[in-house]
Structures are given as structure tokens and as C-alpha cells.
Design a protein around this motif. Structure first.
Motif, PDB file in Angstrom:
ATOM      1  N   PRO A   1       0.784  -1.245   0.000  1.00  0.00           N
ATOM      2  CA  PRO A   1       0.000   0.000   0.000  1.00  0.00           C
ATOM      3  C   PRO A   1       0.814   1.293   0.000  1.00  0.00           C
ATOM      4  CG  PRO A   1      -0.025  -0.958   2.180  1.00  0.00           C
ATOM      5  CD  PRO A   1       0.727  -1.910   1.312  1.00  0.00           C
ATOM      6  N   TYR A   2       1.423   1.562  -1.147  1.00  0.00           N
ATOM      7  CA  TYR A   2       1.877   2.930  -1.430  1.00  0.00           C
ATOM      8  C   TYR A   2       1.790   3.106  -2.945  1.00  0.00           C
ATOM      9  CZ  TYR A   2       6.438   1.018  -2.839  1.00  0.00           C
ATOM     10  OH  TYR A   2       7.438   0.311  -3.470  1.00  0.00           O
TER      11      TYR A   2
ATOM     12  N   GLU B   1      -3.209   4.535   2.048  1.00  0.00           N
ATOM     13  CA  GLU B   1      -3.169   4.019   0.669  1.00  0.00           C
ATOM     14  C   GLU B   1      -4.157   2.865   0.477  1.00  0.00           C
ATOM     15  OE1 GLU B   1      -1.028   6.814  -0.811  1.00  0.00           O
ATOM     16  OE2 GLU B   1      -1.059   5.031  -2.072  1.00  0.00           O
ATOM     17  N   THR B   2      -4.363   2.076   1.526  1.00  0.00           N
ATOM     18  CA  THR B   2      -5.324   0.966   1.414  1.00  0.00           C
ATOM     19  C   THR B   2      -6.741   1.529   1.297  1.00  0.00           C
ATOM     20  OG1 THR B   2      -3.858  -0.411   2.759  1.00  0.00           O
ATOM     21  CG2 THR B   2      -6.130  -1.169   2.497  1.00  0.00           C
ATOM     22  N   ALA B   3      -7.000   2.619   2.043  1.00  0.00           N
ATOM     23  CA  ALA B   3      -8.323   3.250   1.960  1.00  0.00           C
ATOM     24  C   ALA B   3      -8.553   3.797   0.551  1.00  0.00           C
ATOM     25  CB  ALA B   3      -8.434   4.370   2.990  1.00  0.00           C
TER      26      ALA B   3
ATOM     27  N   LEU C   1       7.651  -0.772   1.567  1.00  0.00           N
ATOM     28  CA  LEU C   1       6.742   0.142   2.287  1.00  0.00           C
ATOM     29  C   LEU C   1       7.534   0.942   3.324  1.00  0.00           C
ATOM     30  CD1 LEU C   1       3.695   0.921   2.698  1.00  0.00           C
ATOM     31  CD2 LEU C   1       3.669  -0.766   4.544  1.00  0.00           C
ATOM     32  N   LEU C   2       8.433   0.249   4.031  1.00  0.00           N
ATOM     33  CA  LEU C   2       9.250   0.931   5.051  1.00  0.00           C
ATOM     34  C   LEU C   2      10.156   1.967   4.388  1.00  0.00           C
ATOM     35  CD1 LEU C   2      10.217  -2.168   7.266  1.00  0.00           C
ATOM     36  CD2 LEU C   2       8.425  -0.450   7.705  1.00  0.00           C
TER      37      LEU C   2
ATOM     38  N   VAL D   1       2.734   2.870   9.245  1.00  0.00           N
ATOM     39  CA  VAL D   1       1.382   2.347   9.495  1.00  0.00           C
ATOM     40  C   VAL D   1       0.344   3.296   8.879  1.00  0.00           C
ATOM     41  CG1 VAL D   1      -0.314   1.751  11.275  1.00  0.00           C
ATOM     42  CG2 VAL D   1       2.123   1.222  11.626  1.00  0.00           C
ATOM     43  N   VAL D   2       0.553   4.589   9.079  1.00  0.00           N
ATOM     44  CA  VAL D   2      -0.381   5.594   8.547  1.00  0.00           C
ATOM     45  C   VAL D   2      -0.365   5.557   7.019  1.00  0.00           C
ATOM     46  CG1 VAL D   2      -0.834   8.071   8.386  1.00  0.00           C
ATOM     47  CG2 VAL D   2      -0.154   7.068  10.573  1.00  0.00           C
ATOM     48  N   LEU D   3       0.838   5.458   6.455  1.00  0.00           N
ATOM     49  CA  LEU D   3       0.957   5.389   4.983  1.00  0.00           C
ATOM     50  C   LEU D   3       0.157   4.204   4.456  1.00  0.00           C
ATOM     51  CD1 LEU D   3       2.282   6.077   2.228  1.00  0.00           C
ATOM     52  CD2 LEU D   3       4.240   4.669   2.942  1.00  0.00           C
TER      53      LEU D   3
END
Ligand SMILES: Nc1ncnc2c1ncn2[C@@H]1O[C@H](COS(=O)(=O)NC(=O)[C@@H](N)CS)[C@@H](O)[C@H]1O
Ligand SMILES: [Zn+2]
Length: 412
Positions: free
Chosen positions: A47-48, A107-109, A89-90, A101-103
Motif C-alpha cells: 500500500p503505497y 493508501e489501502t483506503a 513500504l518501510l 502504518v499511517v501510509l
């Protein structure tokens, strides 16, 4: 993790031929033969940079499979993951001074919104690697106990690796030679050069905690999972030891799906893990694969923000065959918008040429390894006749609208 909202699927009378799909392992287009409930695992996003048109094209391909199986009377147990913990992701979070975690959540939303806008049917289980952490760790322990995994001889970081000789059939899915495997493993997150591995291609199962990296307690010691075991665990624990279809883009052929299959088969003793390994071609832009590393991305959300009809995006992306590497161009979108305008004009008429055989042609083309170019052309032909010579069947326009919705996922 919560999945996204479903759209209704109009029910069509009659029945089409069985769905035939290309399978990488046997290098053949052959019939899928699901039971009452078809089982499908399609790898989800990291998710990015979501949702670019490459992601969208791949999920649209498997949405057509989902729709066809339902049209053939099967229920579909569709499972998809989110790789919400992994090196890329990291790295992106660090680059942008973002909390990883926020990223991931943001991105998943956005991905869920984009999938809803594209009318992609949601998976029944939408599972993040983080929420599956304990079940992943448990399967790694089983692989260690069963001798299919081992710890590298590195006192500082005794990471756990999978032994690719464990199943005796490693390589049957991708059918690549070893040189290709070594190159792709290095390019796609593997560490073939790591000293102490039994074989350079042995994939990581559990990475012991490094300073400053997120890690999770487990019987293996504190750490985090490798990439492939995440999908094997999430799929096995929800779909069972053998599934009808393991899907993704062609960049997942190796190492990801090869290793995931080997992990599953080493755990269950059932092979092949998937009866079909099916992969979508790469969407490119200006001659390069659309990818995060290149940053040459066109986003679904940006097109939506510009007021583009998501149905036109969907029509543009399925205008090429799903297995073909193909380019995204602005012309593709304008052609799709023009096509949908004509289709909408025709289905707005109060009568039209009889459409029962169009429905059968749509089913037949899509059942032939998702031949969407022929399917779209079949609708074009009916539309041309309806606009030029009208037609006298009052039920036809509605039937065409329902078939285009149910089978192509396009709302007219
Ligand atoms: N340019 C592209 N064209 C078509 N499909 C693509 C493209 N780029 C990525 N994909 C596909 O989009 C899906 C998500 O890609 S991803 O975000 O990189 N994530 C992953 O590959 C892993 N999370 C799978 S477990 C994968 O199936 C991938 O093969
Ligand atoms: Zn995966």
C-alpha cells in the motif's frame, strides 16, 4: 481488514461455456473446473502509490473471472491480501518521513475507493499481513519443524529461510531456468547473495528484528515475515490446501508465486497448490512498465478527481487482452469514452435488435481466456445495428445493459 462495497450483479438467463484460462504451470489455456464455490487468491497491493492503472488492469482481469464464474452459477470465495509490512513500504515511509502504518492505512483506503469506483467485486476476505502475523509465524514454525526451513548460520541475525528442494518440484510454476530465477530473485526482493543459505534462491521466511525496524514477538523470536509466506498463509488458512486460481500480474510469476506455491505444498503435501496460475500483462507508459520504482504512474484517483468516468477507465483497460503487455495512452481513454457514449445511446432506445445471441457471444468470448477485445467488438456490432436500423425488441436494450454490467462490469 474491512473489504469494500459490492455492486449488484444482474442475473442473466441461459448459460455460457466453461471458463478457459491460461495456466502458467502447464503453459496451456484450459478449462477451470471449480466446484460449487470457486476459490481464488489474487495478490493485493503493497500500500503505497495506489492505485495506478497497472494495479487496476490486473484487478479488473480477475474481476472478469469472478463475474464469469458467478454467471456460470458458482459462488466465489475470493481472498486478497494487503502487504502492509515489507521493505518497500518501510523505505517509502522513510523517504517521505511518513509513519509506515499511517501510509499503509491511507493508501489501502484509497485503493478500496478506487476498486469501488471501478466496480470491482470485493474479496470475501481482505487480509493484511500485520493482522495475519501470528498465523504466518505459526506456519513458519511448522516449516522449520518439518525440515523444509532452516536458520542461516549468522549469530547476529539467525533468519529463517525456506529450502527450495523441500517439495522436489520447485520451478514447475514459472518454468524459468535457474539463471532467470537468480536474476529475478535479485530484482524482486530476494537476497541470492546472502552467505550461509543452502541455495541462493532459498527465500526468506522470517527476518529477525533489526534495530529501528518494526518487529513482532513470536516463537521464532522477534522479527517479521518474508513476502511469499504471507500470501501462502493467508490463502491456505481461508481457502484450503488446493485452490482454483492464484492470480496476479506477470511480475509475480517468479519468485512470488513459485515460492508461495512451494511453501503451501511443503506445508500440506498437496500439489499443485493452484490448479491455475494466471498472470496479467504489464501496463506501460511511454515505453516503460508503469511502476513505483520508475514513478511513471497514472492514478485512478487522479482521473476520478478530473471527472473521468471510471467505467471509461475500465473499458479502456479491458480493450486490450489481459495477458498482453500494453501501453496506457490518453487516446485509449478518449476512444473508450466515445465507445461508452454510443453504447449508452443505443441502450437508451426503447427497442433494439434481439440481443439473446449477443449475450451468448459475450459469454463465449470471455470464456475464451477473457477475450475482451472480441467481447467489446460484439457489443459494438449490436450497438451499430441498434443505432442504424433500430430494431423491434423492447426487451433488448435492457438485456444489453444487464449483460454489459454483469459480464464486463461496465454500468451504462
Ligand atoms: N504496471 C503494471 N501492470 C499490471 N499489473 C501491475 C503493474 N504493476 C504492478 N502490477 C500488479 O499489481 C498488483 C499489486 O502490485 S504491488 O502493489 O506491487 N503489490 C504486490 O505485488 C504484492 N503486495 C503482492 S502480495 C500485483 O499483482 C502486480 O503484479
Ligand atoms: Zn502475494
Amino acid at each position: 481488514m474491512q473489504t469494500w462495497a459490492a455492486v449488484d450483479i444482474p442475473v442473466l438467463a441461459g448459460e455460457g461455456p466453461p471458463l478457459r484460462l491460461y495456466d502458467r504451470a502447464t503453459d496451456r489455456v484450459r478449462p477451470t473446473a471449480p466446484g460449487a464455490t470457486a476459490t481464488m487468491y489474487v495478490c493485493g497491493i503493497t500500500p503505497y502509490d495506489a492505485t495506478h492503472l497497472g494495479h487496476a488492469a490486473t484487478y479488473l482481469a480477475f474481476d472478469l473471472v469472478n463475474r464469469l464464474w458467478r454467471d456460470l452459477g458458482h459462488d466465489v470465495h475470493y481472498v486478497q491480501n494487503v502487504t502492509d509490512i515489507d521493505d518497500p513500504l518501510l523505505e517509502r515511509a522513510a523517504r517521505d518521513q511518513d509513519d509506515w502504518v499511517v501510509l499503509g492505512m491511507r493508501e489501502t483506503a484509497l485503493f478500496r475507493e478506487d476498486m469501488e469506483a471501478l466496480r470491482v467485486l470485493p474479496p470475501r476476505h481482505y487480509i493484511g499481513a500485520v493482522e495475519a502475523m501470528s498465523e504466518i509465524a505459526e506456519l513458519v514454525e511448522k516449516l522449520l519443524a518439518g525440515g523444509a526451513a532452516y536458520r542461516v548460520d549468522d549469530p547476529e541475525y539467525p533468519d529463517v529461510y525456506f529450502d527450495i528442494t523441500a517439495t522436489g518440484r520447485f520451478g514447475y510454476e514459472s518454468r524459468y531456468d535457474e539463471e532467470t530465477m537468480l536474476r529475478l530473485a535479485a530484482e524482486r526482493g530476494g537476497d541470492p547473495e546472502r552467505p550461509g543459505k543452502r541455495h541462493p534462491l532459498d527465500p526468506l521466511l522470517w527476518r529477525m528484528a533489526r534495530e529501528g525496524e518494526p518487529s513482532w514477538e513470536s516463537a521464532l523470536g522477534t522479527g517479521r515475515p518474508g513476502w511469499h509466506i504471507e500470501c501462502a498463509a493467508i490463502a491456505l488458512n481461508r481457502l484450503g490446501p488446493q485452490i482454483d486460481l492464484n492470480g496476479g500480474g506477470s511480475d509475480l510469476i517468479f519468485p512470488h508465486h513459485e515460492c508461495g506455491a512451494a511453501h503451501a505444498e511443503a506445508l500440506t503435501g498437496v500439489a499443485p497448490f493452484a490448479r491455475h496460475y494466471t498472470h496479467a500483462g504489464m501496463i506501460g507508459l511511454d515505453g516503460e512498465k508503469m511502476s513505483k520504482s520508475r514513478g511513471n504512474l497514472v492514478f485512478v484517483s487522479k482521473l476520478r478527481a478530473d471527472g473521468v468516468d471510471p467505467n471509461a477507465v475500465r473499458a479502456a483497460l479491458i480493450s486490450g487482452h489481459y495477458r498482453t503487455d500494453r501501453e496506457w495512452t490518453p487516446q485509449l481513454l478518449t476512444e473508450a469514452e466515445r465507445r461508452l457514449a454510443r453504447w449508452r445511446e443505443a441502450v437508451a432506445l426503447d427497442t433494439g435488435p434481439a440481443a439473446e445471441d449477443l449475450v451468448q457471444r459475450l459469454r463465449t468470448h470471455l470464456a475464451d481466456d477473457l477475450d475482451t477485445p472480441s467481447a467489446l467488438a460484439a457489443v459494438d456490432a449490436w450497438v451499430a445495428e441498434a443505432l442504424e436500423r433500430r430494431g423491434t425488441d423492447p426487451a433488448a436494450p435492457r438485456l444489453v445493459r444487464d449483460a454489459v454490467d454483469a459480464l464486463l462490469g461496465i454500468a451504462l
